[in-house]
Each structure stands twice: as C-alpha cells, then as structure tokens.
Motif scaffolding. Structure first.
Motif: not given
Length: 298
Positions: A137-145, A190-203
């Motif tokens: 899941t997302y740790r919203y306050y940290k901006g991380m997963t 480029f690398v890192y967070f590209d998958d986070t961004d994709f999954v965010w947009r999907a889910v």
C-alpha cells in the motif's frame, strides 16, 4: 489458451539470466513469447540472452536499443510489441527472478477466477523463505510505498488471496485492456517509481483490481543490476522520483502534508543518515524531481 507476452528489460543483467531463462523454460504454461529489451548493456548480457534463447522452447524477440532508455521506456517498447502481436496478457518481469514451474499458470488461473485486472505472486528473497513482497500500500505522509510481509518468514497468514492498492511490477500479470484504460509507463521516471505511478493510475485513479495470488511463487535477487538501495544511483533516482510522483499524483490537502514531511526529512534526518557526498546527490536529485514536475505543467 491465453497468449502472454512477457516483457523484461536488460541492463548489465548477465549474471542472472541463466536462472531466468531456465525457470521460464520449465513453466507448465507454454503459450508465451518473451520480449527482451536490452538498454545498451555494457556487459555480455545481450549475447548471453541470445545464446540462452537458442536452448529454450519458447519464442524470444530481441530489441537491442542504441542507448539506455531506462526501465519505463524499455517496458513500453516491449508492451507495445506484445500488444501488436495480439497478446491477451502482458507479464512485466524482472530478469533477476527465479520461478517455480507453476508460477505463471497459477497467476493466470487466479486472474480469471477472482476477476482481477492485475495479479502478482508471493515473492521471496532469493534463497530464503522470507517474504520480499506480498502486495502493499502507500504511506501517504511519506510519499512512499510499503510492501506487506517484508522480511517476515512465510506463514499461514500469507496463504490467502489479497486485494491490495500497490505491488511492485517485479513480476505482474496484466490484462491487455488495462493499458487502454491507464496508458503506458511514464518514461520520465527512467527507473524507480515508474511502477508505483502505473499501479497508482490503475488502482487509485481508475479503480482497477490488483491481487496477490499466494500459490504463485518466485524468488527475487534484489537490486542485482542497480547496486542496491544505498548506491549513489539509487539515492539519486529514488529522491528525484519520489518528489515527481507526489507532486504529479497527490491531491490537496494530502500533497501539501506530504511535501512538508519530505522537506523536513530532507533537511533534518537525511544529513545525519547519509555521508556528505551522498547527501549532496540527494538534494540535487530532489531539485531535479521538482523541476521535472514543473516541466509537465507548462
């Protein structure tokens, strides 16, 4: 039978390819094509992959690129090729993974039975029974997963199918129509967070379903090709892309709360944790991430 296009991006991956090809070849599910995108590797990875492709029963298609485009663009090259070839599913895969013989079949059975849009296996640290990822899941306050179960020994509590908000795309089976709804990977990462961004947009943005299929298993040789999360490379792109991700995707008031936390973390905690040279890399990367976001608003 459903056709799957497996997309993997090479960059100096020579050491991990033997296990990758060997365990793909041992899959009980056979109707797949492997799309190998080589991002101008400086080792013998592409040559090794070509040699291994001659020893396996599945079809392999190679895209030797003239420069290192990054993981996101590399994935997009493979995804577009697989979709053009009529693949009903896209399987995004790291090549530093080791599969059980039923890993892909279990994912395919799971995505059909539970009517999910995307599914992932239970992923272990290589050579152990410890969980690397069981969704997240997302740790919203940290901006991380956060990845569920990380560093825990496998147990009965990881035996049930789990719908979740996030998972790395280390090995993710995706219905082809998801890309019509969500779009492709954002190549600015480029690398890192590209998958986070994709999954965010999907889910999160499109309310698509993502699930962990626990009887599908694989082992991950973490960070073999990027030097680990404390390398200069990782510090740069994790810092840069976390800022870009938050500014791009979060909404008021969460965006402002997260940005405030990220400023405090950068100014107060990171100088203590990082050597001086790496702290300089981090601060420059954070500025680059904010600049990258502003460039998309013009």
């Amino acid at each position: 039978m459903s056709k799957i296009g497996i997309v993997t991006v090479l960059y100096n991956s020579e050491k991990v390819l033997d296990d990758f090809f060997r365990t793909l070849n041992a899959q009980t599910f056979k109707d797949f094509t492997l799309y190998v995108i080589d991002n101008a590797s400086t080792d013998n990875g592409l040559e090794v992959a070509r040699e291994l492709a001659e020893t396996v029963s599945f079809k392999t298609v190679f895209f030797p690129e003239p420069e290192n485009w990054g993981v996101a663009k590399g994935n997009n090259i493979g995804i577009r090729a697989a979709l053009s070839d009529g693949c009903e599913f896209i399987l995004l895969s790291n090549n530093d993974v080791v599969l059980e013989s039923g890993t892909i079949q279990s994912l395919l059975d799971g995505i059909t039975q539970i009517k999910s849009d995307m599914v992932v296996p239970k992923i272990y640290y290589y050579g152990t029974n410890k969980i690397w990822s069981f969704g997240g899941t997302y740790r919203y306050y940290k901006g991380m997963t956060v990845q569920y179960g990380q560093m825990e020994e496998d147990s009965d509590r990881f035996n049930d199918t789990l719908f979740c908000d996030y998972s790395p795309t280390c090995f993710m089976l995706i219905k082809a129509d998801v890309f019509e709804k969500v779009g492709m990977m954002d190549e600015k990462y480029f690398v890192y967070f590209d998958d986070t961004d994709f999954v965010w947009r999907a889910v999160i943005q499109n309310s698509l379903k993502l699930a962990v299929i626990p009887n599908s298993k694989l082992w991950h040789k973490e960070s073999v090709c990027t030097g680990g999360v404390m390398s200069d490379f990782a510090i740069k792109y994790l810092a840069r892309n976390s800022w870009y991700f938050v500014l791009k995707n979060f909404k008021f008031p969460q965006k402002h709360l997260t940005v405030a936390y990220m400023w405090l973390r950068s100014l107060l905690w990171k100088p203590i944790r990082l050597p001086k040279n790496q702290y300089g890399i981090l601060r420059a990367a954070e500025r680059e991430g904010r600049k990258l976001y502003r460039s998309t608003r013009k």
